[in-house]
Scaffold this motif. Structure first.
Motif, PDB file in Angstrom:
ATOM      1  N   ALA A  53      70.048  38.322  61.790  1.00  0.00           N
ATOM      2  CA  ALA A  53      69.181  39.030  60.939  1.00  0.00           C
ATOM      3  C   ALA A  53      69.970  40.140  60.560  1.00  0.00           C
ATOM      4  O   ALA A  53      69.527  40.832  59.395  1.00  0.00           O
ATOM      5  N   LYS A  54      70.645  40.922  61.062  1.00  0.00           N
ATOM      6  CA  LYS A  54      71.654  42.057  60.909  1.00  0.00           C
ATOM      7  C   LYS A  54      70.758  43.279  61.084  1.00  0.00           C
ATOM      8  O   LYS A  54      71.157  44.108  62.046  1.00  0.00           O
ATOM      9  N   TYR A  55      69.762  43.631  60.318  1.00  0.00           N
ATOM     10  CA  TYR A  55      69.012  44.701  60.494  1.00  0.00           C
ATOM     11  C   TYR A  55      68.031  44.695  61.411  1.00  0.00           C
ATOM     12  O   TYR A  55      67.214  43.604  61.663  1.00  0.00           O
ATOM     13  N   ILE A  56      67.644  45.792  62.136  1.00  0.00           N
ATOM     14  CA  ILE A  56      66.885  45.884  63.069  1.00  0.00           C
ATOM     15  C   ILE A  56      65.821  46.931  63.128  1.00  0.00           C
ATOM     16  O   ILE A  56      66.156  48.144  62.519  1.00  0.00           O
ATOM     17  N   SER A  95      74.929  49.389  72.564  1.00  0.00           N
ATOM     18  CA  SER A  95      76.317  48.844  72.894  1.00  0.00           C
ATOM     19  C   SER A  95      76.572  47.568  73.838  1.00  0.00           C
ATOM     20  O   SER A  95      77.463  46.671  73.800  1.00  0.00           O
ATOM     21  N   ASN A  96      75.460  47.842  75.014  1.00  0.00           N
ATOM     22  CA  ASN A  96      75.849  46.855  75.860  1.00  0.00           C
ATOM     23  C   ASN A  96      75.301  45.319  75.369  1.00  0.00           C
ATOM     24  O   ASN A  96      75.609  44.215  75.882  1.00  0.00           O
ATOM     25  N   LEU A  97      74.418  45.246  74.321  1.00  0.00           N
ATOM     26  CA  LEU A  97      73.860  44.211  73.656  1.00  0.00           C
ATOM     27  C   LEU A  97      74.900  43.973  72.565  1.00  0.00           C
ATOM     28  O   LEU A  97      74.608  42.821  72.072  1.00  0.00           O
ATOM     29  N   GLU A  98      75.802  44.650  72.381  1.00  0.00           N
ATOM     30  CA  GLU A  98      76.754  44.315  70.981  1.00  0.00           C
ATOM     31  C   GLU A  98      76.222  44.300  69.731  1.00  0.00           C
ATOM     32  O   GLU A  98      76.200  43.534  68.943  1.00  0.00           O
ATOM     33  N   LEU A  99      75.037  45.482  69.638  1.00  0.00           N
ATOM     34  CA  LEU A  99      74.328  45.612  68.525  1.00  0.00           C
ATOM     35  C   LEU A  99      74.852  46.912  67.791  1.00  0.00           C
ATOM     36  O   LEU A  99      74.969  47.967  68.526  1.00  0.00           O
ATOM     37  N   ASP A 100      74.760  46.934  66.410  1.00  0.00           N
ATOM     38  CA  ASP A 100      75.370  48.191  65.760  1.00  0.00           C
ATOM     39  C   ASP A 100      74.136  49.027  65.402  1.00  0.00           C
ATOM     40  O   ASP A 100      73.226  48.566  64.832  1.00  0.00           O
ATOM     41  N   ILE A 104      69.983  49.684  62.193  1.00  0.00           N
ATOM     42  CA  ILE A 104      68.552  50.174  62.870  1.00  0.00           C
ATOM     43  C   ILE A 104      67.956  50.540  61.477  1.00  0.00           C
ATOM     44  O   ILE A 104      68.614  51.541  60.638  1.00  0.00           O
ATOM     45  N   ARG A 105      66.868  49.843  60.644  1.00  0.00           N
ATOM     46  CA  ARG A 105      66.228  50.138  59.615  1.00  0.00           C
ATOM     47  C   ARG A 105      64.833  50.740  59.783  1.00  0.00           C
ATOM     48  O   ARG A 105      64.276  50.998  58.958  1.00  0.00           O
ATOM     49  N   GLY A 106      64.431  50.877  61.170  1.00  0.00           N
ATOM     50  CA  GLY A 106      62.898  51.380  61.376  1.00  0.00           C
ATOM     51  C   GLY A 106      62.857  51.883  62.610  1.00  0.00           C
ATOM     52  O   GLY A 106      63.549  51.350  63.701  1.00  0.00           O
ATOM     53  N   GLN A 107      62.259  52.716  63.090  1.00  0.00           N
ATOM     54  CA  GLN A 107      61.739  53.530  64.582  1.00  0.00           C
ATOM     55  C   GLN A 107      60.467  53.541  64.550  1.00  0.00           C
ATOM     56  O   GLN A 107      59.699  54.065  63.692  1.00  0.00           O
ATOM     57  N   GLY A 108      59.926  53.250  65.733  1.00  0.00           N
ATOM     58  CA  GLY A 108      58.668  53.349  66.280  1.00  0.00           C
ATOM     59  C   GLY A 108      58.351  54.283  67.343  1.00  0.00           C
ATOM     60  O   GLY A 108      59.197  53.590  68.280  1.00  0.00           O
ATOM     61  N   TYR A 109      57.561  55.089  67.447  1.00  0.00           N
ATOM     62  CA  TYR A 109      57.438  55.883  68.927  1.00  0.00           C
ATOM     63  C   TYR A 109      55.888  56.099  68.942  1.00  0.00           C
ATOM     64  O   TYR A 109      55.205  56.523  68.140  1.00  0.00           O
ATOM     65  N   ASP A 110      55.465  56.207  69.977  1.00  0.00           N
ATOM     66  CA  ASP A 110      54.144  56.468  70.348  1.00  0.00           C
ATOM     67  C   ASP A 110      53.735  57.956  71.012  1.00  0.00           C
ATOM     68  O   ASP A 110      54.092  57.829  71.921  1.00  0.00           O
ATOM     69  N   ASN A 111      53.511  58.735  70.050  1.00  0.00           N
ATOM     70  CA  ASN A 111      53.352  60.009  70.442  1.00  0.00           C
ATOM     71  C   ASN A 111      54.585  60.877  70.740  1.00  0.00           C
ATOM     72  O   ASN A 111      55.749  60.251  70.752  1.00  0.00           O
TER      73      ASN A 111
END
Length: 203
Positions: A53-56, A95-100, A104-111
């Motif tokens: 999918a590339k973007y995460i 980095s460990n999962l070999e993902l760039d 990242i195109r979205g971030q979610g945080y709770d509080n």
């Protein structure tokens, strides 16, 4: 518990209790090994899909400690991470999962102020912010992009309406045929005149 519903497991336990087999594979060590193997396989399958999918997007859960400090709970790695070090931790995991991280195109945080980025959180990454602004200015405001959105919205909305009707419990086959015929007629008409009307709407 599993043996109650699984005949294969039930027979395996019966044979173990009757001492018909020497190795039962029911001890905590082998069970943990099997769980880790399954987890690794699942993680590999998920990472493969993410790379395709590339973007995460990332979602991080945490809980405030007694001093109201933001603490990220990461049971998989069996440790707690302070919110101020979250960005470094996130980079290490990716980095460990070999993902760039640049994908990242979205971030979610709770509080939490530290994690969400009001102080020193992940959203302080200036490169990500710059790319997001560039995407908004040069892609989302692009006329071709807007035109595509108008066309796809019209098509998918119409198809979804018919699809929803097909999935209804009280769906009547005669009405379903009429809906399908109407959809085909719409698609034929849209192929002839839809582009010009979409152009007007996009403008």
């Amino acid at each position: 518990m599993v043996a109650e519903f699984d005949p294969i497991m039930k027979e395996h336990i019966r044979r173990a209790q009757a001492r018909e087999i020497q190795y039962t594979y029911l001890g905590p060590k082998i069970q943990n090994e099997l769980k880790h193997m399954l987890a690794d396989e699942m993680r590999s399958a998920i990472v493969m899909k993410v790379k395709h999918a590339k973007y995460i997007s990332v979602i991080l859960d945490y809980t405030p400690d007694a001093s109201h400090e933001d603490i990220l709970i990461r049971g998989r790695f069996n440790k707690l991470v302070n919110g101020l070090g979250l960005f470094t931790e996130l980079k290490n995991v990716l980095s460990n999962l070999e993902l760039d991280i640049d994908n990242i195109r979205g971030q979610g945080y709770d509080n939490g102020t530290n994690i969400s980025g009001r102080h020193k959180g992940v959203q302080k990454d200036s490169k990500t912010k710059s790319e997001a602004e560039s995407l908004a200015i040069y892609e989302l405001e692009n006329f071709e992009f807007l035109l595509g959105m108008v066309i796809w919205y019209k098509l998918l909305h119409t198809i979804n309406t018919v699809s929803t009707f097909f999935q209804a419990e009280n769906m009547d086959i005669d009405e379903a045929i009429k809906c399908l015929q109407a959809l085909i007629l719409f698609l034929k008409k849209y192929r002839e005149t839809g582009f010009s009307s979409a152009m007007d709407e996009a403008k």
